[in-house]
Write a protein that holds these residues in place. Structure first.
Motif, PDB file in Angstrom:
ATOM      1  N   ASP A  64       0.853  -1.158   0.004  1.00 42.62           N
ATOM      2  CA  ASP A  64      -0.148  -0.096  -0.087  1.00 42.62           C
ATOM      3  C   ASP A  64       0.749   1.308   0.071  1.00 42.62           C
ATOM      4  O   ASP A  64       0.257   2.222  -0.294  1.00 42.62           O
ATOM      5  CB  ASP A  64      -1.040   0.209   0.880  1.00 42.62           C
ATOM      6  N   PHE A  65       2.098   1.054   0.293  1.00 41.27           N
ATOM      7  CA  PHE A  65       3.117   2.197   0.412  1.00 41.27           C
ATOM      8  C   PHE A  65       3.204   2.514  -1.058  1.00 41.27           C
ATOM      9  O   PHE A  65       3.901   3.648  -1.453  1.00 41.27           O
ATOM     10  CB  PHE A  65       4.275   2.084   1.169  1.00 41.27           C
ATOM     11  N   ASP A 112      -6.120   1.210   3.050  1.00 37.15           N
ATOM     12  CA  ASP A 112      -7.263   0.016   2.681  1.00 37.15           C
ATOM     13  C   ASP A 112      -8.014  -0.248   4.298  1.00 37.15           C
ATOM     14  O   ASP A 112      -7.401  -0.446   5.092  1.00 37.15           O
ATOM     15  CB  ASP A 112      -6.947  -1.054   2.150  1.00 37.15           C
ATOM     16  N   ILE A 113      -9.066   0.414   4.300  1.00 40.91           N
ATOM     17  CA  ILE A 113      -9.976   0.185   5.630  1.00 40.91           C
ATOM     18  C   ILE A 113     -11.111  -0.944   5.606  1.00 40.91           C
ATOM     19  O   ILE A 113     -11.660  -0.959   6.535  1.00 40.91           O
ATOM     20  CB  ILE A 113     -10.284   1.634   6.389  1.00 40.91           C
ATOM     21  N   GLY A 114     -10.948  -1.288   4.650  1.00 39.86           N
ATOM     22  CA  GLY A 114     -12.006  -2.525   4.353  1.00 39.86           C
ATOM     23  C   GLY A 114     -13.075  -2.113   3.798  1.00 39.86           C
ATOM     24  O   GLY A 114     -13.505  -1.032   3.661  1.00 39.86           O
ATOM     25  N   GLY A 115     -13.847  -3.120   2.933  1.00 38.77           N
ATOM     26  CA  GLY A 115     -15.095  -3.056   2.251  1.00 38.77           C
ATOM     27  C   GLY A 115     -14.865  -2.108   1.008  1.00 38.77           C
ATOM     28  O   GLY A 115     -16.195  -1.540   0.616  1.00 38.77           O
ATOM     29  N   ARG A 119      -8.698   5.256   2.997  1.00 35.58           N
ATOM     30  CA  ARG A 119      -8.391   6.717   3.592  1.00 35.58           C
ATOM     31  C   ARG A 119      -6.902   7.029   2.832  1.00 35.58           C
ATOM     32  O   ARG A 119      -6.083   6.512   2.789  1.00 35.58           O
ATOM     33  CB  ARG A 119      -7.989   6.575   5.275  1.00 35.58           C
ATOM     34  N   VAL A 120      -7.214   8.313   2.272  1.00 32.09           N
ATOM     35  CA  VAL A 120      -5.939   8.570   1.205  1.00 32.09           C
ATOM     36  C   VAL A 120      -5.376   9.865   2.056  1.00 32.09           C
ATOM     37  O   VAL A 120      -6.242  10.805   1.992  1.00 32.09           O
ATOM     38  CB  VAL A 120      -6.670   9.182  -0.160  1.00 32.09           C
ATOM     39  N   GLU A 136     -11.626  10.521   2.515  1.00 34.99           N
ATOM     40  CA  GLU A 136     -12.227   9.499   2.887  1.00 34.99           C
ATOM     41  C   GLU A 136     -12.614   9.094   1.414  1.00 34.99           C
ATOM     42  O   GLU A 136     -13.493   9.877   0.707  1.00 34.99           O
ATOM     43  CB  GLU A 136     -13.365   9.676   3.908  1.00 34.99           C
ATOM     44  N   ALA A 137     -12.348   7.909   0.979  1.00 37.60           N
ATOM     45  CA  ALA A 137     -12.677   7.329  -0.315  1.00 37.60           C
ATOM     46  C   ALA A 137     -13.152   5.983  -0.508  1.00 37.60           C
ATOM     47  O   ALA A 137     -13.197   5.167   0.585  1.00 37.60           O
ATOM     48  CB  ALA A 137     -11.330   7.318  -1.203  1.00 37.60           C
ATOM     49  N   GLU A 138     -14.101   5.776  -1.764  1.00 31.30           N
ATOM     50  CA  GLU A 138     -14.616   4.346  -1.732  1.00 31.30           C
ATOM     51  C   GLU A 138     -14.272   4.043  -3.093  1.00 31.30           C
ATOM     52  O   GLU A 138     -14.577   4.916  -4.068  1.00 31.30           O
ATOM     53  CB  GLU A 138     -15.999   4.282  -1.583  1.00 31.30           C
ATOM     54  N   ILE A 139     -13.967   3.037  -3.361  1.00 39.07           N
ATOM     55  CA  ILE A 139     -13.570   2.463  -5.019  1.00 39.07           C
ATOM     56  C   ILE A 139     -14.725   1.395  -5.319  1.00 39.07           C
ATOM     57  O   ILE A 139     -15.009   0.670  -4.436  1.00 39.07           O
ATOM     58  CB  ILE A 139     -12.309   1.633  -5.238  1.00 39.07           C
TER      59      ILE A 139
END
Length: 189
Positions: A64-65, A112-115, A119-120, A136-139
């Motif tokens: 994730d880095f 990645d905070i799940g589901g 958090r970017v 705060e993001a959602e893909i």
């Protein structure tokens, strides 16, 4: 037997390397926008939209880095509720488009905070001022009937202080906190 085991070991190593490679997405300029919202005179909500956004997203499921989101936001495409407000926002009082035609966001980490939620962490540059921001993001996997395999939609939001970016005019009339909603559509490329 040695050749078969060597071949299998190399195949497994190659598969692991191929799977760990980052996936790159190009932002679809026509389907990406930034919405900016603020409170006017204590109660009315006003907004503007910025389009023609360019940039790229790199995601690596194992590191994730290595994830990276880079977005260029052209101030010329800003469009508010009327021409007077649009011109005022583009003027030196606020974005100062003549001297600073682009705002820029670059992530430093995507967590990645799940589901499908993330958090970017990154920095936003407006004019010549750069500040740390958290989105705060959602893909969302693309489910449009015409979507290509590998398309992606990213929704993100944050709130910034406009005065922290040197846009501190009319503080008695226009609230300092500015809500930003980002809708990015991107394709593997």
């Amino acid at each position: 037997m040695l050749r078969v085991s060597t071949f299998l070991a190399l195949s497994i190593a190659y598969s692991a390397m191929a799977f760990a490679n980052p996936v790159q997405y190009a932002i679809n300029t026509q389907k990406t926008s930034v919405e900016v919202f603020w409170t006017l005179a204590g109660s009315a909500i006003s907004h503007a939209q910025i389009t023609h956004i360019t940039g790229a997203i790199t995601l690596d499921s194992h590191k994730d880095f290595e994830d990276k989101i880079v977005v260029n936001i052209p101030i010329y495409s800003l469009n508010a509720q009327n021409i007077l407000l649009t011109n005022e926002l583009k003027s030196g009082t606020f974005f100062d488009e003549a001297h600073f035609p682009l705002a820029h966001f670059s992530s430093t980490r995507v967590i990645d905070i799940g589901g499908g939620h993330y958090r970017v962490l990154g920095s936003l540059q407006i004019k010549n001022i750069q500040r740390a921001v958290i989105l705060e993001a959602e893909i969302v996997p693309d489910v449009h009937p015409n979507a290509q395999r590998g398309d992606m939609t990213l929704h993100a939001n944050t709130t910034i202080s406009r005065s922290a970016f040197g846009m501190d005019s009319y503080l008695l009339l226009v609230a300092d906190p500015i809500k930003i909603d980002i809708n990015i559509e991107a394709s593997m490329g």
